[in-house]
Structure formats: C-alpha cells, structure tokens
Scaffold this motif. Structure first.
Motif, short mmCIF file in Angstrom:
data_model
loop_
_atom_site.label_atom_id
_atom_site.label_comp_id
_atom_site.label_asym_id
_atom_site.label_seq_id
_atom_site.Cartn_x
_atom_site.Cartn_y
_atom_site.Cartn_z
N VAL A 335 47.82 39.75 58.53
CA VAL A 335 47.42 38.48 59.13
C VAL A 335 46.52 38.72 60.34
N THR A 336 46.91 39.67 61.18
CA THR A 336 46.09 39.99 62.35
C THR A 336 44.71 40.48 61.93
N ARG A 337 44.68 41.30 60.93
CA ARG A 337 43.40 41.84 60.44
C ARG A 337 42.50 40.72 59.94
N ALA A 338 43.07 39.79 59.17
CA ALA A 338 42.27 38.68 58.64
C ALA A 338 41.76 37.78 59.76
N THR A 339 42.59 37.58 60.80
CA THR A 339 42.17 36.74 61.92
C THR A 339 41.00 37.36 62.66
N LYS A 708 43.32 47.87 67.73
CA LYS A 708 44.31 47.82 66.65
C LYS A 708 43.81 48.67 65.48
N LEU A 709 44.74 49.30 64.79
CA LEU A 709 44.42 50.12 63.63
C LEU A 709 45.06 49.50 62.39
N GLN A 728 53.00 48.18 58.17
CA GLN A 728 52.84 48.84 59.47
C GLN A 728 52.41 50.29 59.29
N LEU A 729 51.78 50.82 60.32
CA LEU A 729 51.36 52.21 60.28
C LEU A 729 52.56 53.14 60.34
N THR A 758 52.20 43.40 64.78
CA THR A 758 51.26 44.46 64.45
C THR A 758 51.40 45.58 65.46
N GLY A 759 51.79 46.74 65.01
CA GLY A 759 51.98 47.86 65.91
C GLY A 759 50.68 48.25 66.60
N LYS A 760 50.79 48.58 67.87
CA LYS A 760 49.61 48.98 68.62
C LYS A 760 49.73 50.43 69.03
#
Length: 856
Positions: A335-339, A708-709, A728-729, A758-760
């Motif tokens: 979701v974070t990536r799409a945003t 973010k990765l 998650q990574l 989302t892990g940072k």
C-alpha cells in the motif's frame, strides 16, 4: 532576506506562511526590484533564490511592508524586510554534472539546496496544501473521526539528495492529525459554526478534563479582547496558546485592572455584552505574559484551523485518536509503495486539483533550472546478511533465528542473574483494601516466579526470607517525596538483606505519576534494583509474553545474559580487545528543560568473549537543545574504569573502539568530528597512552529518514502467514549502492522484523574509521549486534549499545524530574557560557547500582 516586526519588538519571528505572504506583497509592490522575467524561489525563512540578480540600490536595501491581520482586518502588522546579495550560485556545476565532467559528490551543496527549494515552490504557493515542517498536507473530504477531536490528512515528504546515481528526489507518504473545523455533539448531530473549545468538550461523550487537556494543551486559539477607543468598545482578535483548564466561569475570579476589586469571569463577560451559554464548562487558562492570568470561557476560545495536532504515542492504547493515526500511518508495504508511486505519477485518485501537481511531472522543467524528474523508483541490488547462531545454557550448539526471532523457551537464558531476596510493593488506591489487592497480586507473583525459574532458568529465590513478601502503600503519597521515602525505607531496610534485592512495584493506572520518585529513592538512596508494572497488565495473572518480557528485564538488571552469539559479535583475533560504545542525547518537550546525554560502554566478560552483553552507563544534564555531548571526554574516561574492573586486570589494553552515535543530523557531522570524536580520542589517550591508543570507528545511526525499501523477490521477504508481514523485508537485508552517499561510507540495513506497517531500514553513516573495516565486515558486525538486545528474543532495528544509550537517557529524564520536584536543581544554570553548564546524574546512583544495567 531578513524580516523583522517593527510595531511590536517583543513579537516572535513570523511563521513561514506569513513570511511568504510578506514576500508576495514585496514582489507585487516593487516590480522595479523584481522584474517580470525574474523567477524567485523562497524557503520561507531567510533565503531567497532568484534566476537573475535583483535590481537593488546598493549592496543591501530595506523595505517597509504592511500586512492586514487575517483575523481582524482593522489590525495592521508592520515589517521591515532587508534584502542583501549573499552569493551567486554557479549553475555551471549543474551542466558539468549532466555532461559527466564532474561526479555527484563535487556538486556544490548550495546548488542542491537551491534546486530543492525550487522543487517545493509549487506547493508552498498553493492554497491547497498546508506546510508543516518539510511535509505538505491536504485536507481529505470525508476523512473525519466522529469519536474524537481531529481529522487525518494525507500528505507527503519531499527532498533532493546527492546519491551515487546522481541527484535523486526522496519521496515518502505522510499522515498527520489536524483539528477539525466542526464538532459532533453527544447525540451525534453535527455542530455547525466555529470550532470552539466548548464544542470539543461537548463532543467528548465521556469528558475527562485530564485527557481533553492533554489533547488541547499548546493549541492556538483566537480570542476577542475588548478595547476602548473614543468611548466605543471594540473587540480585537488575538491569538493565544492553551495552558490548562480552570474552574467554571462563575467560580473563577480575577482583579479588575490595577484595583483590588475582584470579579468573576462570567460577570466580566456579561458586562462587556457577551453572554455565556455553557456555564458548566470550565474556563481555559491561556499562556500570556509572566504574572498575568488570562481566563476565558471555553465557548469563546476559537481554535485556529488548519492546525497540526501533536499526537502522543506513549499512551496510544488509552487514546483512540492516537491509535487511529498510528493505524492509518502503518500501511502495509504494497500500500505504501502504491501511494508513493501515485504521488510521482500524479494520479491521486482524481482528487488532485488541476494545475497543482504534488511533484514536478515526469519530464517537466521547473522554470529557471531546467530539471527533469523521473517517475520510476530506483532499482538497487540488495545483500542479505546471514542471521547469527545464538547459544544459551540449553542450546550450546546454536539456534538459527527465524526471520529475526527465536523461541526463548527453547534456549532459556544464557546466564542467569541471581536474586537473593525480593518483594512486591503495591501502591493501592485508597478505596481498595489489602484483601482485594492480594487476590489480584498473588496469582501474578506465583506465575512470575514460575516463569523465571522454570521457563527461563533465572535463579530467583522465594521471597520467604521477607516476613511479608507483599506490602501495600496508599497511592496518595506517590507525589510526596518525603512520605514515600520514609515508607519505602521502612519496608525495604527493615527486612533482612541477603545480597541482591529486587523490589517489584505495582502501580495502579491512575497512580503512575510517582514513577520518578520511586526510581530515585531505590537507585540513588536505598541501592536496590527495581521493576515497575502497571496493574492493568498483571491483573488476572498477566499474559505469558508479558511475564517473559518482565523476567528478561529482571535478569539483565541482576547481571544475567539473555543469549550470546556463537563465535562472538566480531571476527576472531582482537575481539577480546574491542570496546563497543553507544551515545545519545535526548531533549525534553519544553525548550527550557536541560538536555540529557548518555554514553554506554561494553563490559568484557571472560565467559562470553566478544559478545558485548554487559554495559555501564554515564548520564549527564547539559544546556537545552544542545545535541553534541559537552562532557564526552570525562564520561568516556569514567566508563573505562568499570571495563578494567570487570576483567579483573589492571593492564588491559584495548585495540579497537567502535562508537554508535544516535540522533545526529548530517549538518552536525563536521562539529561532531571536531568535538566528540576528538574528545573520545583524548579520553582513550589519557587511559591507554598516546602511543597505544585504541583505533576508533565512529558510526552515526539514523532512524529519522524517509527512505523506504520494497522488493518483489519472495526470497527477500519474510516467511509469514500474515499477508501484511509476508510483504515485509527479511531481516538482514542491506543496501550500499545507488541510493547511498556518492563519496562517504554509508549503508542501509533492515535488521529487525517489522511488527506492522512498512518496515524502515536504519541508515548507518561511518563518519570516522581508523580500523579500516571492509564493505561487508562492518554491516555484518552491526547486524550481529542487533541480536544482542537483552530485553527481547528478537533482533532490533538498531545496535544494542545505541538502544541502551537511549534507555539510559530516558532514565536520566526520570531522575532529573525527581530532582527538580525535590527542588535540588533550582540553583543550576545550564547555559554553555556559565558554570555549571552540566550536571552528573550518574553521581546520584549508589555504588552497587551505578555500573549495572539498571536502565533496562
């Protein structure tokens, strides 16, 4: 560009939005200075960039600008604006970079800053976005939380960075809370009109003065202040900040003018022609000049909107609004990536107003600088570091963590701390009797003992050595240091002393205010280790995970070790001569409170060679808002004494010192090299000698960044049945190319399993390295140190020494609060140019506590 208020010398500097309004007026009225073909970019503070030279009459020129107050058009604010040529930015550097003549690290930093401001100009000049810090937010229609006092706005963070791949735009989503412009009544109907404090109180069905005050404290409100002019009373709108609540308008009195006549707030408002509709609601005390009390009925305090809400996450479980914003911000990686991708491609669900892009469109050219921005995320090659083998008393052959976690029940603790005697003290409310408390505490006491001895193998004895293992103290004395000290001293010292004594304190939820006093009395006076619990967490016997976490904390405070790494944390050879340190500076919320600095250093252990499991800490107070540690040299010297004592030898000679420094921005790197690094070098030379001084490696640990990765490779993702965690990574993922600094030694490492959202990754910047660590050697060491944190059976996001320095600084805040409430620090001056500029909090601790891990 310098802006000063001329008709109010005591006024604070104007905020960014007002500075931009002043700049707009200046540009409109002085077209001779700002020609039409000249493009300007303003950072909202003191720097104005232009694409050509201003037509100033001399090296600098001043202008008078008048602004009408937005709240009261009859009020005029006068400003003096001074423009001065600072320097000319050489755009040839940009062309040289584009043409491959120079490398990224040769691009002047002032050019990067200018380009960054240019990219942000579109949003700062828009009426659609609200700027808060380095983030921009937009009101979302329909995003309204009917159960609380605010709403969530979506936003984004954007900045320009120098990286290995060249100049890159760092973009991240953001979420913030803002006060609503309408409120909900108890019956659920919407109250239209102004968002007053009274409406916020009424919208809270279960009104709690303390909770509502915590939500509104520091908020800016607009109040109409009556003034007489030519026999006519007018009301001028002024802004104040909320300080606290007072009594009802009929019950609050103040002196009228310079006379001794007292009048109630209600009568005063009625005399000025303003009726009070909600007389049962409290007044609001506003922050004003010293010695003055400004009390206003809550219905006449209009909350300024839009206004950011400072959301506290410390008690998120008790605050539905805090939980709401945490959940909204903690979106899954996909979701974070799409945003973020939507932000870059400018396709934000058709909600984006036309002509107001969030970012320059791909291929667009900000006028005057000729920049193109790609919409694609940077593709990098990641490395996956191996998880270390963990050993313990039960599993000497080694246990491989699964996605950064392991079952502590399979291993037990590596080395058990010894508790010779222990007891429980419960601060019970006055309404509770001892029988009722015993029924709640006894199951917890038995289960904790079972968890320590049977599950984890901690050598904790029964508390029968005390005639009364459970003691009950009225919670009413928690805020009275004298009474609390006498009560605890009578309980603890009256019982026989059999070596190490543990005291477990149980606080009922509303009585947690005495935590600072309890820690100070036990650690600074009585010399016993403590463990504090909340009653809500232990009623009905407490959960198994909570009991295990509690037992691990007790074990490390008693000198035990949770687990150790097979082969040590560092490569063989000189591992026994390596010292690992951590440092942190913590700042209080109020600017006048001193900063707390903490430095920790590893204590060597012959049984756990090279594992860095035990640490000692030194804590000091220094001037407010000062990040660099002023007493670093003295604190480092003091820590080396316990190190030698732990080895039992006087001629111990270290060869390496690895420092992990937390909480430092890139703008402070130069000062850190000349101050803290040199202080550590001098301290090591004092102890070990100049010729044999250990070599230093200085690593800055940064968590507050917006990188973010994301990955599509299933081999780099966690193995979990939870779909959110499955994206998650995997712990151990490291990136040291493309997005890192073009010249310096830095890398990103995701060492921990992200629990949600989302892990940072953590950003590590190697500021100074005399040991010559290799590109993989230092990241491997950092990753292994993340598995040595003693308070949990999981890898953590930063190395253990950095975490311990953070905990020690937090404990320093508690000790400072206790001393301040006692009045012992009233004569200290923390200004850098006056002595004493620092204060040693570690000196308050007893000898038996000082060099233990009491801060865990």
């Amino acid at each position: 560009m310098k802006i000063e208020r001329t008709n109010n010398e005591h006024a604070k500097p104007p905020i960014r939005s007002k500075c931009r309004a002043i700049k707009a007026v200046l540009k409109t009225r002085h077209s001779d200075i700002f020609p039409a073909n000249l493009t300007t970019f303003y950072d909202g503070s003191q720097t104005l960039y232009t694409t050509g030279r201003l037509q100033l009459h001399g090296p600098e020129q001043s202008f008078d600008v008048q602004l009408r107050d937005a709240l009261n058009r009859n009020l005029q604010e006068d400003y003096r604006v001074t423009l001065k040529d600072s320097k000319q930015i050489d755009l040839e550097g940009r062309y040289a970079f584009v043409n491959g003549i120079i490398q990224t690290y040769d691009i002047p930093q002032d050019l990067v800053q200018a380009l960054d401001v240019a990219m942000r100009e579109a949003m700062t000049c828009s009426n659609v976005y609200f700027e808060h810090g380095k983030r921009f937010f937009r009101d979302n229609a329909g995003e309204y939380n009917e159960t609380s006092y605010g709403k969530f706005w979506d936003g984004f963070y954007q900045t320009l960075k120098k990286t290995m791949q060249g100049l890159a735009v760092n973009v991240n989503k953001a979420v913030a809370a803002f006060y609503v412009d309408r409120c909900v009544a108890k019956n659920g109907s919407v109250i239209n009109g102004a968002p007053t404090v009274a409406n916020y109180i009424m919208s809270n069905t279960n009104f709690s003065e303390a909770e509502t005050m915590s939500q509104l404290r520091g908020a800016t409100v607009v109040v109409g202040v009556p003034q007489q002019s030519n026999g006519t009373r007018t009301f001028i709108k002024k802004t104040f900040k909320i300080e606290t609540f007072a009594g009802r308008p009929r019950d609050v009195f103040f002196k009228l003018g310079d006379t001794d006549q007292e009048i109630s707030v209600a009568d005063h408002f009625e005399q000025t022609g303003r009726t009070i509709q909600f007389g049962d609601l409290p007044c609001v005390k506003l922050q004003s000049a010293p010695g003055k009390n400004v009390m206003v009925p809550s219905e006449y305090c209009l909350l300024l909107t839009p206004q950011h809400i400072r959301v506290s996450t410390e008690k998120a479980e008790q605050n539905a609004f805090s939980k709401g914003i945490i959940l909204k911000a903690s979106s899954a990686p996909h979701v974070t990536r799409a945003t973020i991708q939507r932000l870059m491609t400018n396709q934000n669900n058709n909600q984006q107003p036309a002509g107001q892009p969030l970012l320059p469109r791909p291929g667009s050219t900000p006028q005057g600088f000729q920049m193109n921005v790609s919409a694609d995320m940077t593709q990098v090659i990641a490395k996956l570091l191996d998880s270390p083998l963990l050993c313990s008393s039960r599993r000497a052959d080694g246990l491989v963590p699964n996605d950064g976690t392991w079952n502590i029940l399979e291993t037990k603790v590596a080395r058990a701390g010894r508790i010779d005697s222990w007891l429980i003290i419960t601060f019970k409310p006055l309404r509770e009797d001892e029988t009722q408390c015993s029924e709640a505490i006894n199951p917890f006491r038995q289960r904790l003992m079972t968890t320590c001895k049977n599950d984890l193998g901690i050598d904790i004895l029964k508390e029968e050595r005390f005639k009364r293992p459970l003691h009950y103290v009225d919670a009413g004395i928690l805020d009275n240091y004298g009474e609390l000290y006498q009560s605890l001293r009578a309980i603890i010292t009256h019982s026989p002393n059999y070596g190490t004594t543990l005291v477990i304190f149980v606080f009922w939820a509303h009585s947690y205010s005495g935590y600072q006093f309890v820690k100070h009395i036990c650690e600074c006076t009585l010399g016993v280790i403590t463990q504090c619990c909340k009653y809500d967490n232990i009623k009905n016997g407490a959960s198994k995970p909570y009991l295990r976490n509690l037992a691990l904390k007790i074990n490390v405070k008693a000198g035990g070790t949770t687990s150790y790494l097979q082969g040590g944390a560092i490569a063989a050879g000189s591992r026994s001569r390596c010292i690992v340190m951590g440092a942190d500076t913590s700042h209080a919320g109020k600017g006048e409170d001193p900063a707390v600095t903490a430095v920790v250093a590893s204590l060597a252990s012959p049984a756990l060679n090279g594992n860095f499991q035990k640490y000692a800490a030194r804590i000091r107070l220094q001037a407010p808002r000062v990040e660099l540690i002023q007493d670093f040299r003295v604190m480092a010297q003091e820590l080396l004494g316990p190190l030698r004592s732990s080895l039992g030898v006087r001629d111990f000679q270290a060869t390496r010192v690895i420092m992990f420094r937390d909480g430092v921005s890139e703008g402070q790197f130069e000062d850190m090299l000349t101050q803290e690094v040199e202080s550590l070098r001098a301290a090591l030379a004092d102890v070990f000698g100049t010729a044999t001084r250990p070599r230093i490696t200085w690593v800055v640990v940064q968590k507050r960044h917006n990188t973010k990765l994301f990955t599509d490779d299933p081999n780099l993702r966690m193995n979990s049945n939870d779909p959110n965690r499955r994206s998650q990574l995997k712990p151990g993922l490291m990136v040291d190319e493309k997005i890192t600094h073009p010249a310096d030694f830095d890398f990103y490492l995701c060492s921990h399993p992200a629990p949600k959202g989302t892990g940072k990754p953590t950003h590590y910047h190697v500021l100074y390295d005399e040991n010559g660590f290799g590109a993989l050697e230092l990241p491997t060491l950092v990753n292994r140190l993340c598995y040595t944190y003693a308070r949990c059976a999981s890898a953590v996001s930063i190395p253990a020494p950095t975490f311990y320095a953070h905990l020690a600084a937090y404990r320093g805040h508690q000790l400072y609060t206790a001393l301040r409430k006692k009045g012992e620090l009233s004569n200290l001056n923390f200004q850098p140019d006056q002595l004493p500029a620092t204060y040693d909090l570690s000196g308050q601790l007893t000898a038996g506590i000082k060099d233990t891990m009491f801060f865990c």
